[in-house]
Write a protein that holds these residues in place. Sequence first.
Motif, PDB file in Angstrom:
ATOM      1  N   UNK A   1       0.817  -1.208   0.000  1.00 17.25           N
ATOM      2  CA  UNK A   1       0.000   0.000   0.000  1.00 17.25           C
ATOM      3  C   UNK A   1       0.849   1.254   0.000  1.00 17.25           C
ATOM      4  N   UNK A   2       0.234   2.377   0.382  1.00 17.64           N
ATOM      5  CA  UNK A   2       0.903   3.677   0.360  1.00 17.64           C
ATOM      6  C   UNK A   2       1.317   4.054  -1.063  1.00 17.64           C
ATOM      7  N   UNK A   3       0.497   3.643  -2.048  1.00 20.06           N
ATOM      8  CA  UNK A   3       0.758   3.937  -3.451  1.00 20.06           C
ATOM      9  C   UNK A   3      -0.417   4.722  -4.026  1.00 20.06           C
ATOM     10  N   UNK A   4      -0.271   5.198  -5.251  1.00 18.71           N
ATOM     11  CA  UNK A   4      -1.360   5.939  -5.888  1.00 18.71           C
ATOM     12  C   UNK A   4      -2.590   5.064  -6.060  1.00 18.71           C
ATOM     13  N   UNK A   5      -2.376   3.792  -6.386  1.00 14.80           N
ATOM     14  CA  UNK A   5      -3.500   2.875  -6.575  1.00 14.80           C
ATOM     15  C   UNK A   5      -4.134   2.461  -5.249  1.00 14.80           C
ATOM     16  N   UNK A   6      -3.325   2.340  -4.214  1.00 17.11           N
ATOM     17  CA  UNK A   6      -3.810   1.926  -2.881  1.00 17.11           C
ATOM     18  C   UNK A   6      -3.170   2.838  -1.824  1.00 17.11           C
ATOM     19  N   UNK A   7      -3.770   4.003  -1.559  1.00 16.76           N
ATOM     20  CA  UNK A   7      -3.185   4.959  -0.605  1.00 16.76           C
ATOM     21  C   UNK A   7      -3.085   4.409   0.813  1.00 16.76           C
ATOM     22  N   UNK A   8      -4.028   3.565   1.215  1.00 20.23           N
ATOM     23  CA  UNK A   8      -3.995   3.009   2.561  1.00 20.23           C
ATOM     24  C   UNK A   8      -3.036   1.846   2.674  1.00 20.23           C
ATOM     25  N   UNK A   9      -2.736   1.457   3.915  1.00 20.24           N
ATOM     26  CA  UNK A   9      -1.841   0.334   4.151  1.00 20.24           C
ATOM     27  C   UNK A   9      -2.588  -0.986   4.014  1.00 20.24           C
ATOM     28  N   UNK A  10      -1.903  -1.982   3.446  1.00 22.46           N
ATOM     29  CA  UNK A  10      -2.447  -3.323   3.273  1.00 22.46           C
ATOM     30  C   UNK A  10      -1.530  -4.330   3.956  1.00 22.46           C
ATOM     31  N   UNK A  11      -2.100  -5.481   4.284  1.00 18.89           N
ATOM     32  CA  UNK A  11      -1.314  -6.564   4.867  1.00 18.89           C
ATOM     33  C   UNK A  11      -1.691  -7.867   4.176  1.00 18.89           C
ATOM     34  N   UNK A  12      -0.683  -8.688   3.885  1.00 15.93           N
ATOM     35  CA  UNK A  12      -0.930  -9.984   3.258  1.00 15.93           C
ATOM     36  C   UNK A  12       0.132 -10.970   3.724  1.00 15.93           C
ATOM     37  N   UNK A  13      -0.060 -12.217   3.399  1.00 14.73           N
ATOM     38  CA  UNK A  13       0.872 -13.256   3.835  1.00 14.73           C
ATOM     39  C   UNK A  13       1.412 -14.029   2.643  1.00 14.73           C
ATOM     40  N   UNK A  14       2.685 -14.386   2.711  1.00 10.80           N
ATOM     41  CA  UNK A  14       3.325 -15.256   1.720  1.00 10.80           C
ATOM     42  C   UNK A  14       3.658 -16.578   2.402  1.00 10.80           C
ATOM     43  N   UNK A  15       3.137 -17.658   1.867  1.00  6.26           N
ATOM     44  CA  UNK A  15       3.446 -18.983   2.400  1.00  6.26           C
ATOM     45  C   UNK A  15       4.323 -19.710   1.390  1.00  6.26           C
TER      46      UNK A  15
END
Length: 284
Positions: free
Chosen positions: A202-216
């Motif tokens: 996140x914190x980008x023009x496309x997604x201004x808010x913060x995101x969280x995800x997981x890599x397994x």
Amino acid sequence: MLACRALYQLQLVKESEARKHTPAELPLVTLLGYTLGGFYLARYSDSPVGAFDELVVISGLVWNFPTSCAWAARVYVNNSAARNHGRKDVGLPSRLASFDNSYSLPKRKQQSWWHKQSEGSALDPLSIDSRSSTKQHTQASAAAGSSSRGIIVRNVERRHWAQLWRKNHEQLQEPVCSLDLPAAATGWKGPRLKLSLPSFSGNTAEHPGLLQYACRLSTNIRPTAAAQVHISSSKEDNDMEVMAGVLGGRPVLALCFEDMEMKVHAPAAYQLKTPARQLTTAAA
């Protein structure tokens, strides 16, 4: 599901440099004015968008109670579909790039794992700078049998057709970096491990808010010699696109991931914890 092999190199990055490329609301994990940043270099042999190469520049470790996770300051890929997916669906600061063999670095007797698999990689024609595409394709073909262990990564983002009069702030005149890579492994590839890695985006023009995800992921891991990073810059480049302060850090640890299988889960909005809430949670 993605299949690849990768080099993960942790480096000491000055807190002041890391802060330039990390959201202000995310606290950095620091010690004596430094954090752990570095890069993740991967060659994907299989993915939903086909084969591609990737360089993730990690500005530092950020606090994510009760652990920490790496912040990706830039993601360079030589596949336009991977670039678009990263920006639109995952909230990553992805840039279109080219990954070329570097002939300015000294050749070695042993090839790196990167060049050992060069025949299996697929270059996206959209990722190649039109000014040097013929030369790059010729070099790429010859590299399969060469002893070069160096690659050069270029940001080849293009200006939007409606903004030709503007300088593209996401473009670079100089290469992102040149990498002199460690030799390919022989013998044991290391233990097979399963890991779950939390990540922010996140914190980008496309997604201004913060995101969280997981890599397994499931992979063989072994220590390896550190890659040597070479950087040049131009006064015409946007300072926020230049990663010299991060990529130029002192290497601490380099790990080679072999035969890796990775699954990336869809990101979700991240609710930022205040320091008071973090302390309360820790005390409980």
